[in-house]
Write an enzyme that holds these catalytic residues in place. Sequence first.
Site, PDB file in Angstrom:
ATOM      1  N   GLN A 118       3.660  -5.041   6.160  1.00 18.01           N
ATOM      2  CA  GLN A 118       2.737  -5.971   6.825  1.00 18.01           C
ATOM      3  C   GLN A 118       2.912  -5.954   8.346  1.00 18.01           C
ATOM      4  O   GLN A 118       2.273  -6.745   9.041  1.00 18.01           O
ATOM      5  CB  GLN A 118       2.962  -7.404   6.315  1.00 18.01           C
ATOM      6  CG  GLN A 118       2.744  -7.586   4.822  1.00 18.01           C
ATOM      7  CD  GLN A 118       1.278  -7.453   4.412  1.00 18.01           C
ATOM      8  OE1 GLN A 118       0.368  -7.438   5.242  1.00 18.01           O
ATOM      9  NE2 GLN A 118       1.052  -7.340   3.116  1.00 18.01           N
ATOM     10  N   CYS A 131       3.144 -11.376  -5.493  1.00 20.75           N
ATOM     11  CA  CYS A 131       4.373 -10.580  -5.699  1.00 20.75           C
ATOM     12  C   CYS A 131       5.572 -11.177  -4.963  1.00 20.75           C
ATOM     13  O   CYS A 131       6.442 -10.442  -4.476  1.00 20.75           O
ATOM     14  CB  CYS A 131       4.185  -9.124  -5.293  1.00 20.75           C
ATOM     15  SG  CYS A 131       2.908  -8.267  -6.189  1.00 20.75           S
ATOM     16  N   ASP A 181      11.194  -3.496   5.347  1.00 17.00           N
ATOM     17  CA  ASP A 181       9.900  -3.377   4.675  1.00 17.00           C
ATOM     18  C   ASP A 181       8.852  -3.739   5.727  1.00 17.00           C
ATOM     19  O   ASP A 181       8.660  -4.911   6.047  1.00 17.00           O
ATOM     20  CB  ASP A 181       9.870  -4.328   3.484  1.00 17.00           C
ATOM     21  CG  ASP A 181       8.480  -4.464   2.871  1.00 17.00           C
ATOM     22  OD1 ASP A 181       7.522  -3.901   3.429  1.00 17.00           O
ATOM     23  OD2 ASP A 181       8.370  -5.157   1.850  1.00 17.00           O
ATOM     24  N   HIS A 198       8.841  -9.388  -0.903  1.00 13.95           N
ATOM     25  CA  HIS A 198       7.901  -8.906  -1.915  1.00 13.95           C
ATOM     26  C   HIS A 198       8.711  -8.311  -3.065  1.00 13.95           C
ATOM     27  O   HIS A 198       9.801  -7.783  -2.847  1.00 13.95           O
ATOM     28  CB  HIS A 198       7.046  -7.823  -1.245  1.00 13.95           C
ATOM     29  CG  HIS A 198       5.896  -7.309  -2.055  1.00 13.95           C
ATOM     30  ND1 HIS A 198       6.044  -6.387  -3.063  1.00 13.95           N
ATOM     31  CD2 HIS A 198       4.568  -7.561  -1.977  1.00 13.95           C
ATOM     32  CE1 HIS A 198       4.852  -6.102  -3.568  1.00 13.95           C
ATOM     33  NE2 HIS A 198       3.941  -6.797  -2.926  1.00 13.95           N
ATOM     34  N   LYS A 231      -2.746  -0.160   3.911  1.00 12.21           N
ATOM     35  CA  LYS A 231      -2.866  -1.448   4.606  1.00 12.21           C
ATOM     36  C   LYS A 231      -3.167  -1.261   6.086  1.00 12.21           C
ATOM     37  O   LYS A 231      -3.260  -2.226   6.835  1.00 12.21           O
ATOM     38  CB  LYS A 231      -1.573  -2.253   4.454  1.00 12.21           C
ATOM     39  CG  LYS A 231      -1.286  -2.699   3.021  1.00 12.21           C
ATOM     40  CD  LYS A 231      -0.032  -3.537   2.992  1.00 12.21           C
ATOM     41  CE  LYS A 231       0.614  -3.612   1.623  1.00 12.21           C
ATOM     42  NZ  LYS A 231      -0.048  -4.544   0.711  1.00 12.21           N
TER      43      LYS A 231
END
Length: 409
Positions: A205, A367, A202, A125, A228
């Site tokens: 998700q 993104c 990261d 991203h 999220k």
Amino acid sequence: ESQLDVARIRTDFPILHQNDDEGQPLVYLDNAASSQRPQSVIDCLSDVYQRYYANVHRGGHRLSSESTELYEASRRAAQRFIGARSDNEVIFTSGTTMGINLVARSWGDANLAAGDEILLTEMEHHSNLVPWHQLAERTGATIRAIPVTGEGLLDLDYLPRLLSERTKIVALCAVSNVLGTINPVEQVVEAAHAVGAKVLVDAAQAVPHEAIDVTKWDADFVAFSAHKMLGPSGVGILYGKEELLDAMPPFLGGGSMIDHVAIDHFTPAMLPSKFEAGTPPIADAIALKPAIEYLEKVGLSQILQHEQSLAAYAHDLLASIPGLRFLGPSVTEKAGIVSFTIDGLAASDVAAFVDGHGIAVREGHHCTLPLHKKLGISASVRASFYLYNTREEVQKLADSVKTTVAFFG
Ligand code: PMP
């Protein structure tokens, strides 16, 4: 097949019970962009503002002590949730983006120099790319990237060639927000550590959808966002190993992050305050706790299994559409994210058409411009599932996409 009582779960999410102007029920399939919130999180926010709100870590009055206690309880909930050893390793941020910028600035500026290398992946991203580009600009370090295979997996055959004693940090996503790929974090961490590099994961998700354990990963830094994972927007967590965070200079300066200030110098506070300058998003941080509790109550492994079963169903139903191409690995290897293109159709047209049927999906480059360039496309359509989505909603999506293709066909 899913074990979740989705009908029961849906009663906890008031926003899902609405129709558009034509009376069509909302089908919310944009969870990778942001999830919705259960009543317990909404109630917590309103409760804080009605009963507990005061600034935290300032002053000794009763209300401030109560809000501080709730704020710290939320930090401890996050600590337990991700398997961190200490609450000193859990920093409240405004989200994944800020967490990565904090590391790139504070750790990066102190540890990188010209000739050093930053290893990224082609599926990142922008928020796990641009802070590293900026770091490279400041320090003269070089960016390299692990390629993505035709199947949408990291090509780890390249790792031995890409990693060397010049590599100072490896930054990768645990789960791709476009391909749904679940990356082998532990394997990359081990290889990176073998050459002395640090690793930032990261996990934007991943944390909402699978049980993660930062200690088992042995990751040095892990960033994610509350919005999220059923929590409020504007708040996130940066995990960092205590000895690293301890040695790092503060990122933002201001109130709360100091031990002492004189007119011409300061000394920073201890962890975690050192990295929490200024008034934090107090109510939002406190309301991360009921979000975590909700996920724990339902169970992360059941949630992932449910999402994967919806993704598999979506693949089954969409596969017969002429010209439709899925991005990413086969459904058995990925999270509940289904991205696709349709030959001859603009992703924006598909998304607008299904929106006309009450279905929220995302279109664009999500993104991830370098990933889309690698795949030779400019945009894609993404449906992303969460615990409250149903098979009926997937069916509606597939019917709607079929109608779209017939309409433009
Ligand atoms: N990384 C990934 C993989 C993401 O999906 C996102 C959110 N789209 C981010 C980073 C950025 O998160 P935020 O906007 O909450 O900072």
